[in-house]
Design a protein around this motif. Sequence first.
Motif, short mmCIF file in Angstrom:
data_model
loop_
_atom_site.label_atom_id
_atom_site.label_comp_id
_atom_site.label_asym_id
_atom_site.label_seq_id
_atom_site.Cartn_x
_atom_site.Cartn_y
_atom_site.Cartn_z
N UNK A 102 0.71 -1.13 0.15
CA UNK A 102 0.09 -0.19 0.00
C UNK A 102 0.87 1.47 0.11
N UNK A 103 0.42 2.22 -0.49
CA UNK A 103 1.03 3.77 -0.66
C UNK A 103 0.48 4.62 0.33
N UNK A 104 1.16 5.20 1.09
CA UNK A 104 0.75 6.04 2.14
C UNK A 104 0.88 7.60 1.69
N UNK A 105 -0.29 8.44 1.45
CA UNK A 105 -0.12 9.74 1.02
C UNK A 105 -0.39 10.59 2.18
N UNK A 106 0.73 11.47 2.47
CA UNK A 106 0.79 12.37 3.70
C UNK A 106 0.63 14.02 3.01
N UNK A 107 -0.42 14.70 3.28
CA UNK A 107 -0.68 15.99 2.69
C UNK A 107 -0.38 17.03 3.74
N UNK A 108 0.55 17.92 3.44
CA UNK A 108 0.71 19.21 4.10
C UNK A 108 -0.23 20.42 3.50
N UNK A 109 -0.85 20.90 4.37
CA UNK A 109 -1.89 22.06 4.29
C UNK A 109 -0.83 23.30 3.94
N UNK A 110 -0.32 23.38 2.94
CA UNK A 110 0.74 24.66 3.07
C UNK A 110 0.04 25.69 3.00
N UNK A 111 -1.10 26.33 2.30
CA UNK A 111 -1.73 27.56 2.44
C UNK A 111 -3.21 27.64 2.16
N UNK A 112 -3.93 28.29 2.52
CA UNK A 112 -5.40 28.42 2.47
C UNK A 112 -5.50 30.18 2.35
N UNK A 113 -5.50 30.42 1.21
CA UNK A 113 -5.93 32.11 1.03
C UNK A 113 -7.22 32.36 0.63
N UNK A 114 -7.28 33.54 0.15
CA UNK A 114 -8.80 34.25 0.00
C UNK A 114 -9.34 33.37 -1.39
N UNK A 115 -8.22 33.20 -2.54
CA UNK A 115 -8.76 32.74 -3.66
C UNK A 115 -8.19 31.56 -3.95
N UNK A 116 -6.78 31.12 -3.58
CA UNK A 116 -6.18 30.10 -3.83
C UNK A 116 -5.87 29.11 -2.54
N UNK A 117 -5.69 27.93 -2.72
CA UNK A 117 -5.49 26.98 -1.76
C UNK A 117 -4.16 25.98 -2.35
N UNK A 118 -3.12 25.75 -1.52
CA UNK A 118 -1.96 24.90 -1.98
C UNK A 118 -1.80 23.85 -1.21
N UNK A 119 -1.40 22.65 -1.91
CA UNK A 119 -1.40 21.55 -0.97
C UNK A 119 0.09 20.90 -1.68
N UNK A 120 0.61 20.09 -0.59
CA UNK A 120 2.13 19.31 -1.08
C UNK A 120 1.64 17.79 -0.50
N UNK A 121 1.85 16.97 -1.24
CA UNK A 121 1.68 15.55 -1.00
C UNK A 121 2.83 14.76 -1.15
N UNK A 122 3.26 13.86 -0.21
CA UNK A 122 4.33 13.07 -0.47
C UNK A 122 3.86 11.35 -0.28
N UNK A 123 4.14 10.67 -1.40
CA UNK A 123 3.70 9.35 -1.28
C UNK A 123 4.81 8.50 -0.47
#
Length: 312
Positions: free
Chosen positions: A103-124
């Motif tokens: 199985x592959x584990x996906x770890x999500x980093x909630x990098x930024x939540x702005x007014x218009x944009x949201x950024x996420x980083x994922x490491x498998x």
Amino acid sequence: MTEAARAAAADPGGLDLPGDVPRDANGIAHGQPVLDRLVSLLDLERVEENIFRGVSPAESPVRVFGGQVAGQALVAAGRTVPAERHVHSLHAYFIRPGDPSVPIVYEVDRTRDGRSFTTRRVVAVQRGKPIFSLSASFQVREDGLDHAEPMPDVPAPEELPTWGEQVGDLMARFGRTEPRPIDVRYVTDPPWVARDKGKQEARSQVWMRADGVLPADDLLHVCIAAFASDMTLLDSILVAHGVYWGLDNVNGASLDHAMWFHRPFRADEWLLYDCASPSASGGRGLATGRFFSRDGQLVATVVQEGLLRVLD
């Protein structure tokens, strides 16, 4: 999470297909049951708030298909983003070959939540080591300037041979009979046909669509497109040099992958995938791709660099 996905999480070799699944003349399974299994593969198990787990099909080759891990990573990122924010770009690196038996584990980093944009980083991660990383940006839909390149003039998909008709016994000869959830129709010569004609223009064009009906989930359609985008992209490099996997001593792997999503689309409707290679050197090749909807709208752009070694 679907029952099929729960079963797969408990048994990574699971997700078996029903006995009455449609098969082409070469015995390759296709159609709605195969597409439903892909949807289940993308329906990740949520382990914790920002941690997800996915699996690979039982009949996977020796390493995880790059489109699969990209699609699953994008699902993991999207599960942490409000539904009104839609992915507009992703940038990813393939770090290590993935083992389909684990199985592959996906770890999500909630990098930024702005007014218009949201950024996420994922490491498998597998066995404690990263095999893939992805950064994705999501945006609230806005009005603005609008233009796009026109779609190339190509035959309609119904006028072209099916995958089963084009591939003949080639995949069976390679021992590659895994099910195909994506219907692919080559506009240009398939690379194994172009190979016999010598070096060609560094271009590959195919029509493709999910082989069945998908639910009305924008993120799912984008993830299916990400999965499919890795299927024929490097063909544009191979045809330029008259070589093909399995027929010539070619070793290759995806190194990175980037996509930009311009306009909404459905992945279960025909999309023209127009791919070209501007350069190959140093054991690497660069390929670009453009997805057009059937009505001529440019809906997504893809760029990938691949490792390509032709050995004596």
